[in-house]
Motif scaffolding. Structure first.
Motif, PDB file in Angstrom:
ATOM      1  N   UNK A 176      13.312   3.671   1.107  1.00  0.00           N
ATOM      2  CA  UNK A 176      12.628   3.014   0.115  1.00  0.00           C
ATOM      3  C   UNK A 176      12.319   3.627  -1.094  1.00  0.00           C
ATOM      4  N   UNK A 177      12.791   3.184  -2.120  1.00  0.00           N
ATOM      5  CA  UNK A 177      12.434   3.832  -3.347  1.00  0.00           C
ATOM      6  C   UNK A 177      11.498   3.004  -4.543  1.00  0.00           C
ATOM      7  N   UNK A 178      11.500   1.456  -4.118  1.00  0.00           N
ATOM      8  CA  UNK A 178      10.949   0.821  -5.120  1.00  0.00           C
ATOM      9  C   UNK A 178      10.249  -0.402  -4.293  1.00  0.00           C
TER      10      UNK A 178
ATOM     11  N   UNK B  81       3.846   0.748  -7.533  1.00  0.00           N
ATOM     12  CA  UNK B  81       3.429   2.260  -7.475  1.00  0.00           C
ATOM     13  C   UNK B  81       4.541   3.270  -7.868  1.00  0.00           C
ATOM     14  N   UNK B  82       4.357   4.214  -8.244  1.00  0.00           N
ATOM     15  CA  UNK B  82       5.623   5.459  -8.342  1.00  0.00           C
ATOM     16  C   UNK B  82       5.806   5.984  -7.128  1.00  0.00           C
ATOM     17  N   UNK B  83       6.924   5.779  -6.891  1.00  0.00           N
ATOM     18  CA  UNK B  83       7.385   6.621  -5.595  1.00  0.00           C
ATOM     19  C   UNK B  83       7.883   8.073  -5.801  1.00  0.00           C
TER      20      UNK B  83
ATOM     21  N   UNK C 106       0.810  -1.257  -0.016  1.00  0.00           N
ATOM     22  CA  UNK C 106       0.009  -0.006   0.016  1.00  0.00           C
ATOM     23  C   UNK C 106       0.856   1.384  -0.037  1.00  0.00           C
ATOM     24  N   UNK C 107       0.589   2.107  -1.144  1.00  0.00           N
ATOM     25  CA  UNK C 107       1.215   3.248  -0.962  1.00  0.00           C
ATOM     26  C   UNK C 107       1.084   4.116   0.452  1.00  0.00           C
ATOM     27  N   UNK C 108       0.104   4.138   0.841  1.00  0.00           N
ATOM     28  CA  UNK C 108      -0.214   5.041   2.130  1.00  0.00           C
ATOM     29  C   UNK C 108       0.889   4.472   3.053  1.00  0.00           C
ATOM     30  N   UNK C 109       1.084   3.120   3.144  1.00  0.00           N
ATOM     31  CA  UNK C 109       2.245   2.879   4.208  1.00  0.00           C
ATOM     32  C   UNK C 109       3.545   3.228   3.965  1.00  0.00           C
TER      33      UNK C 109
ATOM     34  N   UNK D  82       8.367 -10.966  -2.515  1.00  0.00           N
ATOM     35  CA  UNK D  82       8.144  -9.561  -2.439  1.00  0.00           C
ATOM     36  C   UNK D  82       9.216  -8.823  -1.998  1.00  0.00           C
ATOM     37  N   UNK D  83       9.635  -7.828  -2.391  1.00  0.00           N
ATOM     38  CA  UNK D  83      10.681  -7.121  -2.395  1.00  0.00           C
ATOM     39  C   UNK D  83      10.504  -5.511  -2.207  1.00  0.00           C
ATOM     40  N   UNK D  84      11.320  -5.035  -1.042  1.00  0.00           N
ATOM     41  CA  UNK D  84      11.354  -3.490  -1.228  1.00  0.00           C
ATOM     42  C   UNK D  84      12.811  -3.270  -1.523  1.00  0.00           C
TER      43      UNK D  84
END
Length: 271
Positions: A195-197, A236-238, A172-175, A263-265
């Motif tokens: 975090x950028x991606x 999503x676009x950060x 979630x982009x909000x997170x 799943x990766x950040x």
């Protein structure tokens, strides 16, 4: 016959229930041990801050291992690094201790282990090396003690919300907007990443020989292309693209999706 089938079914049901309850209790006990360890580290940091304030000195105290001042063998630019005070006793307790990872506002507050000869040693072992279903966060083939390198850090996506389960909240982009910072210490220094991606990845993409995220890339141009690939697959676009020279941090966990098993950040070193 029906009665026998019912008896067998009930026996299997209660046996499975007992097993699940046992597993759940074990996971909670292991998590409590990690929380106590985190509290101990926090207290050590606070003690150091108070001592520095009283002494009027913010320099780190030299580490004492085995009665002698312990210096890092990996000397960069002629500098000798000293082990952070809060981690000295942890290294004595387990030499596989490599650092500490924290994401404020989440359950992620754990030691990070490192065993180069057997990267997944802590996949199902606790901090003391005992058998554990949840395991311990580990650095895989990465060497957290290097000062300018990309790091891959792995943890299980546990149903009880522990280990790297919180990483999935970045879907979630909000997170992401309120949890952009990841703190990953080595033994010798505090580090902060942005975090950028955020992305999903297939198992095949994690091959160390030809996978997207393990390719050996050198030079700013190739590095820029590499970062472009990471942005291409983001959920999503950060709005953030790091400089090509910035070291990267990958936090990897299971996605539990058939189409993408990981799943990766991805974050870049900011401090």
């Amino acid at each position: 016959m029906k009665r026998m089938f019912l008896v067998i079914s009930l026996a299997l049901f209660w046996g499975l229930t007992a097993l699940l309850v046992k597993r759940w209790n074990e996971l909670n006990t292991e998590q409590q041990a990690f929380e106590e360890l985190a509290e101990w580290v926090a207290n050590k940091r606070q003690e150091k801050e108070v001592a520095d304030m009283n002494a009027g000195d913010t320099r780190a105290a030299p580490s004492k291992i085995g009665g002698q001042e312990k210096k890092n063998k990996n000397v960069s630019e002629g500098r000798e690094r000293e082990i952070l005070p809060e981690y000295q006793e942890l290294i004595l307790e387990n030499p596989d201790f490599a650092g500490w990872i924290t994401i404020d506002g989440t359950t992620i507050n754990y030691p990070v282990m490192q065993t180069p000869e057997e990267p997944e040693y802590y996949l199902h072992r606790d901090f003391k090396g005992r058998e554990s279903y949840a395991g311990t966060i580990f650095a895989g083939a990465s060497d957290l003690q290097e000062e300018h390198a990309d790091f891959f850090v792995y943890g299980h996506n546990m149903k009880n919300g522990t280990m790297f389960a919180a990483v999935l909240q970045y879907r979630q982009k909000e997170f992401w907007e309120t949890h952009k910072t990841v703190c990953l210490d080595s033994r010798y220094e505090h580090r902060k990443y942005t975090v950028f991606s955020v992305l999903y990845a297939d198992e095949s993409e994690w091959s160390e020989t030809n996978g997207l995220f393990f390719r050996e890339l050198s030079g700013d141009r190739k590095r820029t292309e590499y970062i472009g690939q990471l942005k291409k697959y983001e959920l999503y676009d950060t709005g953030t693209v790091p400089d090509a020279g910035k070291p990267l941090l990958f936090l990897v966990t299971c996605s539990k999706r058939k189409s993408a098993s990981r799943f990766v950040i991805v974050a870049f070193l900011s401090e």
